[in-house]
Design a protein around this motif. Structure first.
Motif, PDB file in Angstrom:
ATOM      1  N   LEU A  24       1.750  20.674   3.409  1.00 35.81           N
ATOM      2  CA  LEU A  24       0.484  19.951   3.365  1.00 35.81           C
ATOM      3  C   LEU A  24      -0.375  20.215   4.604  1.00 35.81           C
ATOM      4  CD1 LEU A  24       1.916  16.497   2.220  1.00 35.81           C
ATOM      5  CD2 LEU A  24       0.582  18.068   0.806  1.00 35.81           C
ATOM      6  N   ASN A  25      -1.688  20.358   4.359  1.00 32.32           N
ATOM      7  CA  ASN A  25      -2.631  20.405   5.468  1.00 32.32           C
ATOM      8  C   ASN A  25      -3.367  19.074   5.621  1.00 32.32           C
ATOM      9  OD1 ASN A  25      -4.296  20.473   3.233  1.00 32.32           O
ATOM     10  ND2 ASN A  25      -5.754  21.923   4.129  1.00 32.32           N
ATOM     11  N   THR A  26      -2.909  18.072   4.888  1.00 29.36           N
ATOM     12  CA  THR A  26      -3.559  16.759   4.915  1.00 29.36           C
ATOM     13  C   THR A  26      -2.901  15.844   5.944  1.00 29.36           C
ATOM     14  OG1 THR A  26      -2.114  15.886   3.193  1.00 29.36           O
ATOM     15  CG2 THR A  26      -4.175  16.941   2.475  1.00 29.36           C
ATOM     16  N   ALA A  27      -3.610  14.766   6.256  1.00 32.45           N
ATOM     17  CA  ALA A  27      -3.100  13.752   7.179  1.00 32.45           C
ATOM     18  C   ALA A  27      -3.690  12.408   6.784  1.00 32.45           C
ATOM     19  CB  ALA A  27      -3.466  14.107   8.616  1.00 32.45           C
ATOM     20  N   GLU A  28      -3.097  11.344   7.317  1.00 33.38           N
ATOM     21  CA  GLU A  28      -3.594  10.001   7.025  1.00 33.38           C
ATOM     22  C   GLU A  28      -3.273   9.057   8.170  1.00 33.38           C
ATOM     23  OE1 GLU A  28      -1.117   8.076   3.740  1.00 33.38           O
ATOM     24  OE2 GLU A  28      -0.599  10.198   3.514  1.00 33.38           O
ATOM     25  N   ILE A  29      -3.950   7.921   8.150  1.00 37.03           N
ATOM     26  CA  ILE A  29      -3.797   6.890   9.177  1.00 37.03           C
ATOM     27  C   ILE A  29      -3.261   5.623   8.533  1.00 37.03           C
ATOM     28  CG2 ILE A  29      -5.081   5.306  10.669  1.00 37.03           C
ATOM     29  CD1 ILE A  29      -5.083   7.883  12.013  1.00 37.03           C
ATOM     30  N   TYR A  30      -2.250   4.997   9.177  1.00 42.58           N
ATOM     31  CA  TYR A  30      -1.859   3.646   8.763  1.00 42.58           C
ATOM     32  C   TYR A  30      -2.553   2.657   9.688  1.00 42.58           C
ATOM     33  CZ  TYR A  30       0.605  -0.646   7.789  1.00 42.58           C
ATOM     34  OH  TYR A  30       0.888  -1.949   7.466  1.00 42.58           O
TER      35      TYR A  30
ATOM     36  N   ALA B  80       0.836  -1.199   0.000  1.00 37.49           N
ATOM     37  CA  ALA B  80       0.000   0.000   0.000  1.00 37.49           C
ATOM     38  C   ALA B  80       0.875   1.254   0.000  1.00 37.49           C
ATOM     39  CB  ALA B  80      -0.902   0.008   1.217  1.00 37.49           C
ATOM     40  N   HIS B  81       0.444   2.248  -0.750  1.00 35.77           N
ATOM     41  CA  HIS B  81       1.140   3.532  -0.776  1.00 35.77           C
ATOM     42  C   HIS B  81       0.387   4.527   0.092  1.00 35.77           C
ATOM     43  CE1 HIS B  81       4.090   3.237  -4.288  1.00 35.77           C
ATOM     44  NE2 HIS B  81       3.641   2.009  -4.069  1.00 35.77           N
ATOM     45  N   MET B  82       1.122   5.512   0.598  1.00 36.68           N
ATOM     46  CA  MET B  82       0.499   6.576   1.361  1.00 36.68           C
ATOM     47  C   MET B  82      -0.425   7.381   0.450  1.00 36.68           C
ATOM     48  SD  MET B  82       3.971   7.769   3.346  1.00 36.68           S
ATOM     49  CE  MET B  82       3.170   8.973   4.395  1.00 36.68           C
ATOM     50  N   LYS B  83      -1.334   8.125   1.059  1.00 37.30           N
ATOM     51  CA  LYS B  83      -2.255   8.955   0.289  1.00 37.30           C
ATOM     52  C   LYS B  83      -1.556  10.160  -0.322  1.00 37.30           C
ATOM     53  CE  LYS B  83      -5.728   6.331   0.983  1.00 37.30           C
ATOM     54  NZ  LYS B  83      -6.232   5.491  -0.141  1.00 37.30           N
TER      55      LYS B  83
ATOM     56  N   PHE C  79      -3.339   2.636   4.146  1.00 34.45           N
ATOM     57  CA  PHE C  79      -3.347   4.025   4.574  1.00 34.45           C
ATOM     58  C   PHE C  79      -4.727   4.614   4.295  1.00 34.45           C
ATOM     59  CE2 PHE C  79       1.114   3.108   3.899  1.00 34.45           C
ATOM     60  CZ  PHE C  79       1.728   3.733   4.967  1.00 34.45           C
ATOM     61  N   ILE C  80      -5.268   5.366   5.250  1.00 34.34           N
ATOM     62  CA  ILE C  80      -6.618   5.903   5.168  1.00 34.34           C
ATOM     63  C   ILE C  80      -6.562   7.412   5.365  1.00 34.34           C
ATOM     64  CG2 ILE C  80      -8.941   5.840   6.169  1.00 34.34           C
ATOM     65  CD1 ILE C  80      -8.093   3.039   7.314  1.00 34.34           C
TER      66      ILE C  80
END
Length: 417
Positions: free
Chosen positions: A292-298, A249-252, A305-306
């Motif tokens: 970036l103002n984005t974030a993600e969850i592993y 899986a790749h990060m967003k 990654f979500i």
């Protein structure tokens, strides 16, 4: 784990320092508070102005803050260290490190001692360090321990279940990016090699998972045509096998200079950083990556990654701190004001139950490469960094989850009553 931290990445901070006007950053003047009677009282501050320092809470609740740069100029990197005592609300000096360090990792070992690795000992004309040292809270002293196989800055340090520490990636000269990794054994005080990353990485994030494996995600690689490449890839270190395995899986988003925190449910929150997918024309090379103002969850169970909700502001080289409630406080980072790079006052709060961020107010002082340390009483000590005029500050403030705001306190012995 080095976070904490934030963790401060001197590979990237070199760009900040070079971008600042006036030939290098200098210390900010004192910050004053106003009492109800209208009297001006100097605010609580560290003994020394510091940016790109390392901080960690000790077993007795005190906070060790060490190294960093005082001016951003050659010779400005510090060997000094200090302790914050929450009981007395005061900072006092402690023994100095064996060498000046900025951008070093800091790890609390199982026996209560503190491991410091790598970093740089100069700003401008940089000299990466392979050396490591141990701080003994009981004696209040630093002493050398075994050295790493190569100099490293922008690397990560993650404590494993068995008490050993995984050191991964970084750069050995500010340009070349490393794919090597090594293990520090506190019982012997030595480092040994342990496999190779699938990609050379600097300014990545690392987190110990519930399985005992270590997630390595994002970061980038220097020394490439065009100056820098940022990654959306991730891999896993298995201590039993002593090797790394790529994650399908790749990060967003590709992210360099992000921050990460393991949540109470075992997932890993990764916030902010810079991306190379969207380029700006304002500055070139590394500086042209977009905050970036984005974030993600592993999610370890799903191996995926979500995406989360977005933060209220971009946070690059920010700190991320887990609160006692399980929420995560994100503070500060890089912004550009005219021709110079300065700190920012924006702060965000991530709530796992909603998977969203909300504004956490603003810090009293703008900050870039500050430290952020959770105290035993649930407040967060925010210390130092580069402020809004590209000056290194000694100022400190506290985030109060109960009051949902940032507070500055009067200097010890002073009163605002």
């Amino acid at each position: 784990m080095n976070r904490r931290y934030l963790i401060a990445l001197s590979f990237l901070i070199g760009v900040t320092i070079c971008a600042c006007a006036g030939g290098g950053v200098t210390e900010t003047p004192p910050v004053f508070l106003t009492s109800p009677q209208g009297n001006r009282v100097e605010a609580l501050a560290m003994t020394t102005a510091r940016a790109n320092a390392a901080a960690i809470r000790l077993r007795d609740g005190r906070v060790l803050i060490c190294g960093g740069t005082a001016t951003g100029q050659v010779g400005g990197v510090l060997s000094s260290a200090e302790l914050y005592n929450p009981d007395s609300r005061a900072f006092t000096g402690t023994g100095s490190m064996t060498v000046p360090r900025a951008g070093q990792t800091i790890t609390l070992l199982r026996d209560g001692r503190v491991l410091l690795t790598g970093g740089v000992q100069n700003a401008g004309f940089r000299s990466e360090l392979a050396s490591a040292e141990i701080y003994d809270p009981g004696a209040g002293t630093f002493s050398a321990t075994g050295s790493m196989s190569v100099p490293r800055e922008g690397h990560t340090a993650t404590i494993l279940r068995d008490g050993r520490v995984l050191i991964a990636g970084g750069s050995d000269n500010g340009i070349h990016t490393l794919d090597s990794a090594e293990i520090y054994d506190p019982s012997s005080g030595t480092f040994r090699g342990t496999g190779h990353l699938h990609q050379p990485r600097i300014a990545h994030v690392a987190a110990l998972l519930g399985t005992g494996k270590v997630l390595i995600a994002g970061g980038g690689r220097g020394g490439m045509p065009g100056g820098y490449i940022s990654y959306d890839t991730a891999e896993m270190y298995d201590p039993a096998a002593g090797s790394f395995t790529a994650i399908r899986a790749h990060m967003k988003s590709d992210r360099v200079g992000a921050a990460a925190v393991k949540l109470n449910d075992g997932r890993v929150l990764i916030v902010g950083g810079k991306s190379g997918r969207r380029m700006t024309s304002r500055l070139s090379n590394l500086s042209s990556l977009t905050p970036l103002n984005t974030a993600e969850i592993y999610d370890p169970e799903a191996g995926a990654f979500i995406r989360t909700g977005d933060m209220s502001a971009p946070h690059y080289l920010a700190t991320a701190t887990m609160l006692d409630s399980g929420n995560v406080l994100v503070v500060g980072g890089w912004t550009i004001r005219g021709p110079i790079v300065v700190g920012m006052r924006d702060a965000d709060l991530y709530q796992p139950e909603t998977n969203r961020f909300s504004q956490a107010g603003q810090t009293n002082v703008a900050r870039l490469t500050n430290t952020a340390t959770l105290l035993n009483d649930g407040e967060v000590l925010i210390a130092g960094g580069i402020a809004d005029k590209a000056l290194v500050t000694a100022s400190v403030e506290f985030y109060s989850p109960k009051q949902h705001r940032f507070l500055m306190l009067p200097e010890t012995g002073a009163s605002t009553e």
